[in-house]
Scaffold this active site. Structure first.
Site, PDB file in Angstrom:
ATOM      1  N   LYS A   1      -7.661  -1.779  11.053  1.00 21.14           N
ATOM      2  CA  LYS A   1      -7.007  -2.163   9.789  1.00 21.14           C
ATOM      3  C   LYS A   1      -5.806  -1.240   9.549  1.00 21.14           C
ATOM      4  O   LYS A   1      -4.736  -1.682   9.136  1.00 21.14           O
ATOM      5  CB  LYS A   1      -8.004  -2.076   8.630  1.00 21.14           C
TER       6      LYS A   1
ATOM      7  N   ASP B   1       4.625 -14.680  11.348  1.00 21.28           N
ATOM      8  CA  ASP B   1       3.373 -15.196  10.797  1.00 21.28           C
ATOM      9  C   ASP B   1       2.278 -14.134  10.960  1.00 21.28           C
ATOM     10  O   ASP B   1       1.687 -13.992  12.027  1.00 21.28           O
ATOM     11  CB  ASP B   1       3.020 -16.489  11.559  1.00 21.28           C
TER      12      ASP B   1
ATOM     13  N   HIS C   1      -2.790   9.982   0.670  1.00 22.70           N
ATOM     14  CA  HIS C   1      -2.860   8.655   0.068  1.00 22.70           C
ATOM     15  C   HIS C   1      -2.693   8.759  -1.447  1.00 22.70           C
ATOM     16  O   HIS C   1      -1.895   8.043  -2.051  1.00 22.70           O
ATOM     17  CB  HIS C   1      -4.207   8.017   0.421  1.00 22.70           C
TER      18      HIS C   1
ATOM     19  N   GLU D   1       0.841  -1.214   0.000  1.00 17.62           N
ATOM     20  CA  GLU D   1       0.000   0.000   0.000  1.00 17.62           C
ATOM     21  C   GLU D   1       0.873   1.259   0.000  1.00 17.62           C
ATOM     22  O   GLU D   1       1.704   1.445   0.897  1.00 17.62           O
ATOM     23  CB  GLU D   1      -0.932  -0.022   1.228  1.00 17.62           C
TER      24      GLU D   1
END
Ligand code: MEV
Length: 437
Positions: free
Chosen positions: A279, A295, A392, A85
């Site tokens: 998130k 992991d 962004h 991202e």
């Protein structure tokens, strides 16, 4: 329709690719060259990567980046991050810089206990089971003494086994709840090996336990596996400063602190917002988890379960202002390893640990928590001020230009034009089209 294939894993890499392209892919030469352009020319390195999983046919690149200037407990870190991202690393670096002259991040490992369960079916008398467990508990512990030897030398091992009656939740359901300290290993293999051995011993002892024999009712192991829910393997990270110190030319500290704490309060009470809020935290956490070969699925599962620990999904971070001091913090469960698994195999993972100045698992927990907190700080800061899209899309501009195969002169013109104009996919397309016509 394609036919099922048998003995696939035994085929060579070339055979696997040939089968794949002839069965599913129309443009075989392009597909083959796409796969092969990511093969490493260093055969030894490629072999190493091939060995990580079964049926490897290529490598999947993600950017490996660094976010500098993290002051954590008075020590400067550069944090390696692996993520696709566009704005995540920029956001992390901005947050690190913001807190650099305000005391940086303070962290603390609260506890490091991991756990696993042997899930058991038993439809007999509860008292008999409790007596049986008390009698065999020392033998169960003894049964893993060989497996534990090395871990014990490192200060880890099994901490405790207890029998839990879960029959209220599910008829005939019991658990042997086992807790472990695994030091610098994430410990999944160690824990699972111990659990399976304990389960084997448990079943064999139960077969000859006279009360069970008499009743003809035996406990039976359903499954034995570690839990990725690790609320006793907890770390905290915080930032703190006087409210005035939050002031920037654009916004007064007090107004910023009010908007910020309100945004966190919304994520505390509204699960729809909390999921996106968390998130954003995981953008930072996963990127470091990936860079350090840990992991990320285990961490994700455990962290989100923790976010629901009070019965409703909620924010992992908290923020408040008390006595004119702004505090922003996170408390999360992280079971991480700095030894074992990919950590000594993947050359970039080894490098990531060097960049982090060779942390042990506890240090890594703290760094990862900071990456999550920083990411959340950057996201909320944008959300309550400029909105998220400005930063962004600024980072995403290059992706759109690459998609349009923009030349270097077009990139230069677009970068300068979009400094003061809103970036969207369509605005970039029309800018480039106009330029080209
Ligand atoms: C995007 O990847 C993450 C954010 O949506 C997080 C948030 O909303 O807090 C910006």
């Amino acid at each position: 329709m394609a036919k099922p294939v048998s003995g696939f894993s035994k085929k060579t890499k070339e055979e696997k690719i040939n089968w794949l392209v002839s069965t599913f892919l129309e443009d075989s030469p392009t597909s083959i060259s796409t796969l092969k352009q990511y093969w490493n020319t260093d055969e030894k390195l490629q072999k190493l990567h091939d060995g990580f999983i079964e049926n490897t046919i290529s490598n999947y690149y993600l950017p490996f980046a660094i976010a500098p200037n993290f002051l954590i407990n008075n020590r400067i870190y550069t944090i390696p991050m692996v993520i696709e991202e566009s704005s995540v690393v920029a956001a992390a670096s901005n947050a690190a810089k913001f807190w650099l002259d305000k005391g940086g991040f303070t962290t603390k490992v609260i506890s490091t206990i991991k756990n696993g369960q042997i899930h058991i079916n038993f439809f007999g008398n509860d008292k008999y089971f409790q007596d049986f467990f008390s009698e065999i508990r020392p033998t169960l512990i003894e049964s893993i003494s060989d497996i534990e030897r090395n871990m014990k030398k490192r200060g880890g091992g099994l901490l405790d086994i207890s029998l839990i009656n879960s029959t209220k939740a599910l008829e005939g359901y019991y658990q042997l709840h086992c807790t472990f300290e695994t030091q610098d290993a994430m410990g999944a293999n160690f824990i699972n090996t111990c659990l399976e051995e304990i389960a084997k011993t448990f079943e064999s002892l139960s077969k000859s336990y006279s009360v069970f024999v008499k009743e003809n009712k035996y406990p039976e192991v359903a499954i034995s596996i570690l839990s990725n829910y690790v609320p006793e393997c907890l770390v905290r990270a915080t930032v703190q400063c006087p409210v005035e110190a939050l002031s920037t030319p654009e916004i007064k500290g007090k107004i910023f602190a009010d908007k910020f704490t309100r945004a966190v309060a919304i994520a505390k009470v509204e699960p729809r917002r909390a999921v996106t809020h968390n998130k954003g935290i995981m953008n930072g956490i996963d990127a470091v988890i990936l860079a350090t070969g840990n992991d990320f699925r285990a961490v994700e599962a455990g962290v989100h379960a923790y976010a629901s620990k009070n019965g409703s999904y909620s924010s992992l971070t908290y923020a408040n202002v008390k006595d004119n001091v702004f505090t922003f913090g996170i408390e999360i469960p992280l079971a991480l390893g700095t030894i074992g698994g990919l950590t000594s195999l993947h050359p970039l993972v080894k490098l990531a640990f060097d960049i982090l100045q060779k942390p042990n698992a506890k240090k890594l927990m703290q760094i990862v928590a900071v990456a999550g907190l920083a990411q959340n700080f950057a996201a909320i800061r944008s959300l309550v001020t400029t909105g998220i899209q400005k930063g962004h899309m600024k980072m995403h501009l290059m992706n759109i230009l690459n998609q349009l195969e923009a030349t270097s002169s077009e990139i230069e013109k677009a970068t300068s034009y979009f400094k003061d104009n809103t970036i969207s996919h369509s605005s970039v397309v029309s800018f480039i089209e106009k330029n080209r016509s």
